[in-house]
Write a protein that holds these residues in place. Sequence first.
Motif, mmCIF file in Angstrom:
data_model
loop_
_atom_site.group_PDB
_atom_site.id
_atom_site.type_symbol
_atom_site.label_atom_id
_atom_site.label_comp_id
_atom_site.label_asym_id
_atom_site.label_seq_id
_atom_site.Cartn_x
_atom_site.Cartn_y
_atom_site.Cartn_z
ATOM 1 N N LEU A 67 -8.539 24.224 14.782
ATOM 2 C CA LEU A 67 -8.722 24.958 16.019
ATOM 3 C C LEU A 67 -9.444 26.257 15.766
ATOM 4 C CD1 LEU A 67 -4.872 24.773 17.086
ATOM 5 C CD2 LEU A 67 -7.009 23.540 17.945
ATOM 6 N N GLY A 68 -9.211 26.910 14.521
ATOM 7 C CA GLY A 68 -9.823 28.218 14.294
ATOM 8 C C GLY A 68 -11.518 28.027 14.173
ATOM 9 N N PRO A 69 -12.196 27.291 13.598
ATOM 10 C CA PRO A 69 -13.596 27.075 13.849
ATOM 11 C C PRO A 69 -14.041 27.009 15.154
ATOM 12 C CG PRO A 69 -12.637 25.790 12.072
ATOM 13 C CD PRO A 69 -11.410 26.297 12.808
ATOM 14 N N ARG A 70 -13.322 26.488 16.017
ATOM 15 C CA ARG A 70 -13.830 26.346 17.356
ATOM 16 C C ARG A 70 -13.680 27.476 18.225
ATOM 17 N NH1 ARG A 70 -12.146 21.091 15.892
ATOM 18 N NH2 ARG A 70 -13.544 19.632 16.790
ATOM 19 N N LEU A 71 -13.331 28.634 17.576
ATOM 20 C CA LEU A 71 -13.243 29.941 18.342
ATOM 21 C C LEU A 71 -14.541 30.795 17.988
ATOM 22 C CD1 LEU A 71 -9.686 31.357 18.239
ATOM 23 C CD2 LEU A 71 -10.706 30.340 20.280
ATOM 24 N N ILE A 72 -15.059 30.436 16.770
ATOM 25 C CA ILE A 72 -16.062 31.276 16.572
ATOM 26 C C ILE A 72 -17.288 31.200 17.734
ATOM 27 C CG2 ILE A 72 -17.804 31.542 14.595
ATOM 28 C CD1 ILE A 72 -14.996 31.934 13.478
ATOM 29 N N GLY A 73 -17.890 32.398 17.877
ATOM 30 C CA GLY A 73 -18.893 32.634 18.835
ATOM 31 C C GLY A 73 -18.406 32.646 20.280
ATOM 32 N N ARG A 74 -16.828 32.513 20.552
ATOM 33 C CA ARG A 74 -16.479 32.700 21.815
ATOM 34 C C ARG A 74 -15.960 34.066 22.195
ATOM 35 N NH1 ARG A 74 -15.433 27.792 23.769
ATOM 36 N NH2 ARG A 74 -15.533 28.842 25.656
ATOM 37 N N ASN A 104 -6.996 21.109 25.048
ATOM 38 C CA ASN A 104 -7.585 19.729 25.596
ATOM 39 C C ASN A 104 -8.153 19.084 24.197
ATOM 40 O OD1 ASN A 104 -8.075 18.246 28.048
ATOM 41 N ND2 ASN A 104 -10.184 18.370 27.385
ATOM 42 N N ARG A 105 -8.654 19.942 23.550
ATOM 43 C CA ARG A 105 -9.374 19.206 22.331
ATOM 44 C C ARG A 105 -8.338 18.623 21.214
ATOM 45 N NH1 ARG A 105 -11.202 16.980 19.091
ATOM 46 N NH2 ARG A 105 -13.142 16.928 17.962
ATOM 47 N N SER A 106 -7.101 18.822 21.443
ATOM 48 C CA SER A 106 -6.262 18.296 20.549
ATOM 49 C C SER A 106 -4.994 17.460 21.257
ATOM 50 C CB SER A 106 -5.704 19.420 19.716
ATOM 51 O OG SER A 106 -5.016 20.561 20.364
ATOM 52 N N ARG A 107 -5.143 17.450 22.654
ATOM 53 C CA ARG A 107 -4.043 16.703 23.312
ATOM 54 C C ARG A 107 -4.026 15.374 23.108
ATOM 55 N NH1 ARG A 107 -5.500 18.214 29.219
ATOM 56 N NH2 ARG A 107 -3.366 18.376 29.457
ATOM 57 N N ASP A 108 -4.959 14.538 22.704
ATOM 58 C CA ASP A 108 -4.692 13.220 22.524
ATOM 59 C C ASP A 108 -3.850 12.918 21.191
ATOM 60 O OD1 ASP A 108 -6.976 13.392 24.207
ATOM 61 O OD2 ASP A 108 -7.672 11.662 23.670
ATOM 62 N N PHE A 109 -3.537 14.029 20.314
ATOM 63 C CA PHE A 109 -3.186 13.719 19.127
ATOM 64 C C PHE A 109 -2.103 14.797 18.907
ATOM 65 C CE2 PHE A 109 -6.223 16.372 17.497
ATOM 66 C CZ PHE A 109 -7.355 15.882 18.040
ATOM 67 N N GLY A 110 -2.011 15.921 19.875
ATOM 68 C CA GLY A 110 -1.260 17.209 19.324
ATOM 69 C C GLY A 110 -0.490 17.768 20.336
ATOM 70 N N GLN A 111 -0.133 16.945 21.341
ATOM 71 C CA GLN A 111 0.742 17.704 22.473
ATOM 72 C C GLN A 111 2.108 18.533 22.117
ATOM 73 O OE1 GLN A 111 1.460 14.553 25.314
ATOM 74 N NE2 GLN A 111 -0.747 13.540 24.798
ATOM 75 N N LYS A 112 2.654 18.101 20.958
ATOM 76 C CA LYS A 112 3.698 19.010 20.246
ATOM 77 C C LYS A 112 3.446 19.283 18.882
ATOM 78 C CE LYS A 112 6.838 16.905 23.768
ATOM 79 N NZ LYS A 112 8.209 17.255 24.359
#
Length: 379
Positions: free
Chosen positions: A63-70, A84-92
Amino acid sequence: MKVSQVDVYVLRHALSEPFAFAQWWNSERTCCLVCVTADDGSVGWGECFGSAEVNAAVVRDFLGPRLIGRDPLNTGVLWEELYNRSRDFGQKGAFVAGLSGLDIALWDLKGRALGLPVATLLGGAWCDEVEAYATGFFFTRGEGQAGRLADEARRYLDQGFRGLKMKVGLGLERDLENLRAVRRAVGHELPLAIDANHAYNAREAIELGLHAAAENVWWFEEPVPPEDLEGYAEVRRVLGPHGVPIAGGEAEFTRYGFRELFVRRCVDLAQPDLGACGGFTAGLEIAALGRTFGIEVRPHVWGAAVGLAAALQFLAALPPIPGALTPRTRWLELDRTENPLRDQLIPDFPQREGPMVAVPTAPGLGIDVDVERLRRWVA
Ligand SMILES: [Mg+2]
Protein backbone atom coordinates in the motif's frame (compact mmCIF):
# COMPACT_ATOMS: atom_id res chain seq x y z
CA MET A 1 1.74 18.77 -1.67
CA LYS A 2 2.87 15.24 -2.52
CA VAL A 3 3.72 12.19 -0.44
CA SER A 4 7.46 11.68 -0.66
CA GLN A 5 8.08 8.86 1.84
CA VAL A 6 6.26 6.18 3.83
CA ASP A 7 8.08 4.66 6.81
CA VAL A 8 7.01 1.70 8.94
CA TYR A 9 8.17 0.82 12.46
CA VAL A 10 7.52 -2.41 14.32
CA LEU A 11 7.83 -1.79 18.06
CA ARG A 12 8.19 -4.55 20.64
CA HIS A 13 8.21 -4.80 24.42
CA ALA A 14 8.75 -8.06 26.33
CA LEU A 15 6.25 -8.30 29.21
CA SER A 16 7.57 -8.74 32.73
CA GLU A 17 4.80 -11.30 33.25
CA PRO A 18 2.91 -13.03 30.42
CA PHE A 19 -0.88 -12.85 30.52
CA ALA A 20 -3.69 -14.64 28.76
CA PHE A 21 -7.21 -13.92 27.60
CA ALA A 22 -9.75 -16.38 26.26
CA GLN A 23 -7.75 -17.07 23.07
CA TRP A 24 -4.01 -17.03 23.67
CA TRP A 25 -1.07 -15.99 25.84
CA ASN A 26 0.72 -12.69 25.38
CA SER A 27 4.40 -12.53 26.27
CA GLU A 28 5.06 -9.23 24.51
CA ARG A 29 3.34 -6.09 23.33
CA THR A 30 3.92 -5.03 19.75
CA CYS A 31 2.61 -2.43 17.37
CA CYS A 32 3.07 -1.24 13.82
CA LEU A 33 3.44 2.52 13.43
CA VAL A 34 3.24 4.27 10.06
CA CYS A 35 4.77 7.64 9.17
CA VAL A 36 3.82 9.48 5.98
CA THR A 37 6.07 12.37 4.93
CA ALA A 38 5.19 14.98 2.30
CA ASP A 39 7.57 16.90 0.02
CA ASP A 40 7.18 20.07 2.13
CA GLY A 41 8.47 18.17 5.17
CA SER A 42 5.14 17.73 6.95
CA VAL A 43 4.51 14.33 8.52
CA GLY A 44 1.61 12.28 9.82
CA TRP A 45 1.55 9.23 12.09
CA GLY A 46 -0.76 6.24 12.15
CA GLU A 47 -1.04 2.87 13.87
CA CYS A 48 -2.32 -0.50 12.68
CA PHE A 49 -4.07 -3.04 14.91
CA GLY A 50 -3.29 -6.75 14.57
CA SER A 51 -0.10 -8.62 13.67
CA ALA A 52 2.54 -5.87 13.66
CA GLU A 53 4.89 -7.69 11.27
CA VAL A 54 2.19 -8.60 8.74
CA ASN A 55 0.65 -5.12 8.86
CA ALA A 56 4.11 -3.64 8.37
CA ALA A 57 4.66 -5.80 5.29
CA VAL A 58 1.32 -4.70 3.81
CA VAL A 59 2.22 -1.03 4.29
CA ARG A 60 5.87 -1.33 3.26
CA ASP A 61 5.48 -3.62 0.26
CA PHE A 62 2.01 -3.02 -1.13
CA LEU A 63 0.00 0.00 0.00
CA GLY A 64 2.70 2.50 0.99
CA PRO A 65 4.51 2.67 -2.38
CA ARG A 66 1.20 3.47 -4.07
CA LEU A 67 0.92 6.71 -2.07
CA ILE A 68 4.22 8.15 -3.29
CA GLY A 69 3.63 11.24 -5.42
CA ARG A 70 -0.03 11.55 -4.36
CA ASP A 71 -1.66 14.51 -2.60
CA PRO A 72 -1.95 13.46 1.08
CA LEU A 73 -4.86 15.84 1.68
CA ASN A 74 -7.13 13.71 -0.54
CA THR A 75 -7.84 11.20 2.21
CA GLY A 76 -11.11 9.95 0.73
CA VAL A 77 -9.72 9.51 -2.78
CA LEU A 78 -6.69 7.62 -1.50
CA TRP A 79 -8.76 5.38 0.78
CA GLU A 80 -11.03 4.29 -2.06
CA GLU A 81 -8.15 3.76 -4.46
CA LEU A 82 -6.09 1.69 -2.03
CA TYR A 83 -9.09 -0.34 -0.90
CA ASN A 84 -10.11 -0.98 -4.49
CA ARG A 85 -6.56 -2.02 -5.36
CA SER A 86 -6.67 -4.76 -2.70
CA ARG A 87 -10.37 -5.63 -2.46
CA ASP A 88 -10.07 -8.77 -4.61
CA PHE A 89 -7.95 -10.38 -1.88
CA GLY A 90 -8.03 -8.02 1.10
CA GLN A 91 -11.55 -7.03 2.13
CA LYS A 92 -10.77 -7.88 5.76
CA GLY A 93 -7.68 -8.42 7.89
CA ALA A 94 -4.17 -7.10 7.35
CA PHE A 95 -4.82 -5.27 4.09
CA VAL A 96 -7.49 -3.16 5.76
CA ALA A 97 -5.35 -2.79 8.91
CA GLY A 98 -2.48 -1.51 6.76
CA LEU A 99 -4.86 0.87 5.04
CA SER A 100 -6.09 1.96 8.48
CA GLY A 101 -2.62 2.96 9.67
CA LEU A 102 -1.99 4.91 6.47
CA ASP A 103 -5.39 6.61 6.65
CA ILE A 104 -4.80 7.71 10.26
CA ALA A 105 -1.38 9.08 9.23
CA LEU A 106 -2.90 10.98 6.30
CA TRP A 107 -5.55 12.59 8.55
CA ASP A 108 -2.85 13.52 11.06
CA LEU A 109 -0.81 15.08 8.26
CA LYS A 110 -3.87 16.91 6.93
CA GLY A 111 -4.68 18.29 10.37
CA ARG A 112 -1.13 19.51 10.82
CA ALA A 113 -1.12 21.06 7.33
CA LEU A 114 -4.37 22.92 8.07
CA GLY A 115 -3.50 23.72 11.68
CA LEU A 116 -6.58 21.89 13.00
CA PRO A 117 -7.15 18.87 15.23
CA VAL A 118 -8.51 15.80 13.43
CA ALA A 119 -11.72 16.02 15.51
CA THR A 120 -12.46 19.35 13.83
CA LEU A 121 -11.90 17.82 10.40
CA LEU A 122 -14.26 14.97 11.32
CA GLY A 123 -17.09 17.41 12.01
CA GLY A 124 -16.08 18.96 15.29
CA ALA A 125 -15.42 17.95 18.88
CA TRP A 126 -18.48 17.64 21.13
CA CYS A 127 -16.37 17.72 24.28
CA ASP A 128 -12.89 18.49 25.54
CA GLU A 129 -12.57 15.37 27.67
CA VAL A 130 -13.93 11.83 27.74
CA GLU A 131 -14.30 9.28 30.52
CA ALA A 132 -12.10 6.19 30.45
CA TYR A 133 -13.19 2.79 31.62
CA ALA A 134 -10.47 0.39 32.70
CA THR A 135 -9.87 -2.71 30.60
CA GLY A 136 -7.90 -5.37 32.42
CA PHE A 137 -8.52 -8.52 34.45
CA PHE A 138 -6.40 -10.76 32.25
CA PHE A 139 -5.44 -14.25 33.34
CA THR A 140 -2.00 -15.00 34.65
CA ARG A 141 -2.04 -18.76 35.14
CA GLY A 142 -4.60 -19.76 32.57
CA GLU A 143 -7.40 -19.04 35.00
CA GLY A 144 -8.94 -16.04 36.57
CA GLN A 145 -7.90 -16.31 40.21
CA ALA A 146 -10.96 -14.62 41.62
CA GLY A 147 -9.21 -13.07 44.62
CA ARG A 148 -6.50 -11.45 42.50
CA LEU A 149 -9.14 -10.10 40.09
CA ALA A 150 -11.13 -8.62 42.98
CA ASP A 151 -7.96 -6.87 44.21
CA GLU A 152 -7.40 -5.53 40.71
CA ALA A 153 -10.95 -4.14 40.68
CA ARG A 154 -10.40 -2.34 43.99
CA ARG A 155 -7.19 -0.86 42.61
CA TYR A 156 -9.11 0.64 39.66
CA LEU A 157 -11.70 2.10 42.03
CA ASP A 158 -8.90 3.67 44.05
CA GLN A 159 -7.59 5.21 40.83
CA GLY A 160 -10.99 6.82 40.23
CA PHE A 161 -12.36 4.63 37.45
CA ARG A 162 -16.17 4.43 37.31
CA GLY A 163 -16.41 1.75 34.62
CA LEU A 164 -14.59 -1.58 34.23
CA LYS A 165 -14.33 -4.37 31.69
CA MET A 166 -13.19 -7.84 32.65
CA LYS A 167 -12.25 -10.92 30.65
CA VAL A 168 -14.37 -14.07 30.57
CA GLY A 169 -14.26 -17.08 28.26
CA LEU A 170 -12.76 -19.73 30.57
CA GLY A 171 -15.96 -21.76 30.86
CA LEU A 172 -19.17 -21.02 32.73
CA GLU A 173 -18.02 -22.07 36.17
CA ARG A 174 -14.76 -20.13 36.29
CA ASP A 175 -16.27 -17.10 34.54
CA LEU A 176 -19.05 -16.83 37.11
CA GLU A 177 -16.66 -17.31 40.01
CA ASN A 178 -14.48 -14.47 38.68
CA LEU A 179 -17.41 -12.23 37.78
CA ARG A 180 -19.05 -12.64 41.17
CA ALA A 181 -15.77 -11.93 42.96
CA VAL A 182 -15.24 -8.70 41.01
CA ARG A 183 -18.90 -7.72 41.42
CA ARG A 184 -18.68 -8.20 45.18
CA ALA A 185 -15.54 -6.05 45.26
CA VAL A 186 -17.07 -3.09 43.41
CA GLY A 187 -20.72 -3.25 44.51
CA HIS A 188 -23.78 -4.05 42.44
CA GLU A 189 -24.17 -0.74 40.60
CA LEU A 190 -20.73 0.08 39.15
CA PRO A 191 -20.69 -0.35 35.35
CA LEU A 192 -18.91 -3.69 34.78
CA ALA A 193 -18.71 -5.22 31.30
CA ILE A 194 -17.60 -8.74 30.37
CA ASP A 195 -15.62 -9.68 27.26
CA ALA A 196 -15.48 -13.30 26.03
CA ASN A 197 -13.26 -12.64 22.98
CA HIS A 198 -15.58 -14.97 21.05
CA ALA A 199 -14.73 -18.07 23.05
CA TYR A 200 -18.33 -19.37 23.07
CA ASN A 201 -21.00 -20.64 20.73
CA ALA A 202 -24.44 -19.07 20.90
CA ARG A 203 -25.87 -21.65 23.32
CA GLU A 204 -22.96 -21.27 25.75
CA ALA A 205 -23.00 -17.48 25.46
CA ILE A 206 -26.70 -17.37 26.26
CA GLU A 207 -26.19 -19.58 29.31
CA LEU A 208 -23.39 -17.35 30.61
CA GLY A 209 -25.34 -14.21 29.73
CA LEU A 210 -28.41 -15.32 31.68
CA HIS A 211 -26.29 -15.87 34.79
CA ALA A 212 -24.36 -12.65 34.16
CA ALA A 213 -27.64 -10.71 33.99
CA ALA A 214 -28.05 -11.34 37.72
CA GLU A 215 -24.67 -9.64 38.19
CA ASN A 216 -25.90 -6.53 36.42
CA VAL A 217 -23.34 -6.58 33.61
CA TRP A 218 -22.83 -3.39 31.61
CA TRP A 219 -22.50 -5.23 28.33
CA PHE A 220 -21.40 -8.63 26.99
CA GLU A 221 -18.63 -8.22 24.43
CA GLU A 222 -17.79 -10.62 21.61
CA PRO A 223 -19.92 -13.48 22.95
CA VAL A 224 -19.49 -15.57 19.77
CA PRO A 225 -17.06 -15.65 16.79
CA PRO A 226 -17.24 -12.59 14.53
CA GLU A 227 -18.31 -14.69 11.53
CA ASP A 228 -21.34 -16.11 13.37
CA LEU A 229 -23.79 -13.30 12.70
CA GLU A 230 -26.83 -15.53 13.26
CA GLY A 231 -25.36 -16.52 16.62
CA TYR A 232 -24.82 -12.86 17.53
CA ALA A 233 -28.43 -12.01 16.64
CA GLU A 234 -29.75 -14.97 18.63
CA VAL A 235 -27.67 -14.10 21.70
CA ARG A 236 -28.87 -10.51 21.50
CA ARG A 237 -32.52 -11.53 21.02
CA VAL A 238 -32.46 -13.78 24.09
CA LEU A 239 -30.35 -11.61 26.41
CA GLY A 240 -31.88 -8.25 25.50
CA PRO A 241 -35.00 -8.73 27.64
CA HIS A 242 -32.68 -9.62 30.55
CA GLY A 243 -30.97 -6.26 30.28
CA VAL A 244 -27.67 -7.48 28.80
CA PRO A 245 -26.54 -5.33 25.83
CA ILE A 246 -24.37 -7.07 23.23
CA ALA A 247 -21.16 -5.47 21.94
CA GLY A 248 -18.77 -6.42 19.15
CA GLY A 249 -16.86 -5.21 16.14
CA GLU A 250 -13.16 -5.18 17.03
CA ALA A 251 -12.72 -8.02 14.52
CA GLU A 252 -14.86 -6.40 11.83
CA PHE A 253 -13.79 -4.22 8.94
CA THR A 254 -15.05 -1.32 6.82
CA ARG A 255 -18.60 -0.12 6.20
CA TYR A 256 -19.35 -3.40 4.44
CA GLY A 257 -18.60 -5.55 7.48
CA PHE A 258 -20.47 -3.28 9.90
CA ARG A 259 -23.45 -3.12 7.55
CA GLU A 260 -23.99 -6.83 8.19
CA LEU A 261 -23.68 -6.43 11.98
CA PHE A 262 -26.26 -3.63 11.86
CA VAL A 263 -28.75 -5.04 9.33
CA ARG A 264 -28.92 -8.32 11.22
CA ARG A 265 -29.25 -6.56 14.56
CA CYS A 266 -26.25 -8.36 16.05
CA VAL A 267 -25.08 -5.69 18.49
CA ASP A 268 -26.28 -2.86 20.71
CA LEU A 269 -22.78 -1.36 20.79
CA ALA A 270 -20.43 -1.35 17.79
CA GLN A 271 -16.71 -1.31 18.56
CA PRO A 272 -14.61 -0.62 15.46
CA ASP A 273 -10.88 -0.35 16.09
CA LEU A 274 -9.61 2.60 14.04
CA GLY A 275 -6.37 0.74 13.39
CA ALA A 276 -8.24 -2.17 11.79
CA CYS A 277 -11.62 -1.02 10.49
CA GLY A 278 -10.15 1.33 7.87
CA GLY A 279 -8.99 4.36 9.87
CA PHE A 280 -10.84 7.63 10.29
CA THR A 281 -12.32 7.47 6.79
CA ALA A 282 -14.02 4.14 7.48
CA GLY A 283 -14.73 5.06 11.11
CA LEU A 284 -16.80 8.04 9.95
CA GLU A 285 -18.80 5.81 7.62
CA ILE A 286 -19.35 3.17 10.30
CA ALA A 287 -20.46 5.86 12.74
CA ALA A 288 -22.92 7.22 10.16
CA LEU A 289 -24.27 3.70 9.59
CA GLY A 290 -24.56 3.24 13.35
CA ARG A 291 -26.58 6.43 13.67
CA THR A 292 -28.79 5.31 10.81
CA PHE A 293 -29.55 2.07 12.62
CA GLY A 294 -29.67 3.63 16.09
CA ILE A 295 -26.63 1.68 17.26
CA GLU A 296 -24.00 3.34 19.41
CA VAL A 297 -20.38 3.34 18.27
CA ARG A 298 -17.74 3.11 20.99
CA PRO A 299 -14.29 2.40 19.54
CA HIS A 300 -12.18 -0.55 20.59
CA VAL A 301 -8.73 0.56 21.77
CA TRP A 302 -5.77 -1.74 22.29
CA GLY A 303 -2.24 -0.86 21.41
CA ALA A 304 0.12 2.06 21.44
CA ALA A 305 -0.14 5.81 22.00
CA VAL A 306 -0.82 6.72 18.37
CA GLY A 307 -3.90 4.48 18.22
CA LEU A 308 -5.09 5.90 21.55
CA ALA A 309 -4.66 9.45 20.26
CA ALA A 310 -6.65 8.55 17.13
CA ALA A 311 -9.44 7.06 19.27
CA LEU A 312 -9.63 10.26 21.34
CA GLN A 313 -10.10 12.44 18.25
CA PHE A 314 -12.72 10.05 16.87
CA LEU A 315 -14.62 9.63 20.12
CA ALA A 316 -14.78 13.39 20.66
CA ALA A 317 -16.28 13.89 17.18
CA LEU A 318 -19.00 11.20 17.38
CA PRO A 319 -22.50 12.68 17.38
CA PRO A 320 -24.62 11.27 20.20
CA ILE A 321 -26.91 8.38 19.30
CA PRO A 322 -29.61 9.52 19.78
CA GLY A 323 -29.36 13.20 20.58
CA ALA A 324 -30.79 14.36 23.90
CA LEU A 325 -30.66 17.29 26.30
CA THR A 326 -28.54 15.34 28.77
CA PRO A 327 -25.16 14.50 27.23
CA ARG A 328 -24.16 10.86 27.28
CA THR A 329 -20.86 9.73 28.72
CA ARG A 330 -18.31 9.13 25.96
CA TRP A 331 -16.56 6.04 27.21
CA LEU A 332 -12.95 5.57 26.18
CA GLU A 333 -11.50 2.08 26.43
CA LEU A 334 -8.25 2.38 28.41
CA ASP A 335 -6.21 -0.80 28.62
CA ARG A 336 -4.43 -0.97 31.99
CA THR A 337 -2.07 -3.87 31.34
CA GLU A 338 1.68 -3.38 31.05
CA ASN A 339 2.49 -1.50 27.85
CA PRO A 340 5.18 1.21 27.61
CA LEU A 341 4.29 1.61 23.92
CA ARG A 342 1.05 3.16 25.19
CA ASP A 343 2.36 4.95 28.29
CA GLN A 344 5.90 6.05 27.41
CA LEU A 345 6.04 6.54 23.64
CA ILE A 346 4.66 10.10 23.92
CA PRO A 347 5.73 11.93 27.10
CA ASP A 348 2.80 13.40 29.07
CA PHE A 349 0.18 11.57 27.02
CA PRO A 350 -2.62 10.87 27.67
CA GLN A 351 -3.39 13.67 30.12
CA ARG A 352 -5.62 11.98 32.64
CA GLU A 353 -7.21 13.08 35.88
CA GLY A 354 -8.81 10.11 37.53
CA PRO A 355 -10.94 8.59 34.78
CA MET A 356 -11.16 11.79 32.70
CA VAL A 357 -8.89 11.99 29.65
CA ALA A 358 -8.32 15.30 27.87
CA VAL A 359 -8.87 15.36 24.10
CA PRO A 360 -5.71 16.89 22.57
CA THR A 361 -6.40 20.16 20.74
CA ALA A 362 -3.09 20.59 18.90
CA PRO A 363 -3.23 20.04 15.11
CA GLY A 364 -3.66 16.54 13.72
CA LEU A 365 -3.76 13.81 16.37
CA GLY A 366 -2.41 16.37 18.83
CA ILE A 367 0.71 14.39 19.70
CA ASP A 368 4.33 14.46 18.58
CA VAL A 369 6.13 11.20 17.88
CA ASP A 370 9.86 11.41 18.50
CA VAL A 371 11.61 8.97 16.15
CA GLU A 372 14.73 8.81 18.31
CA ARG A 373 12.67 7.91 21.38
CA LEU A 374 10.71 5.36 19.39
CA ARG A 375 13.87 3.49 18.39
CA ARG A 376 14.29 2.08 21.90
CA TRP A 377 11.44 -0.32 21.09
CA VAL A 378 12.28 -1.08 17.46
CA ALA A 379 12.77 -4.83 17.13
MG1 LIG B 1 -12.77 -6.94 23.36
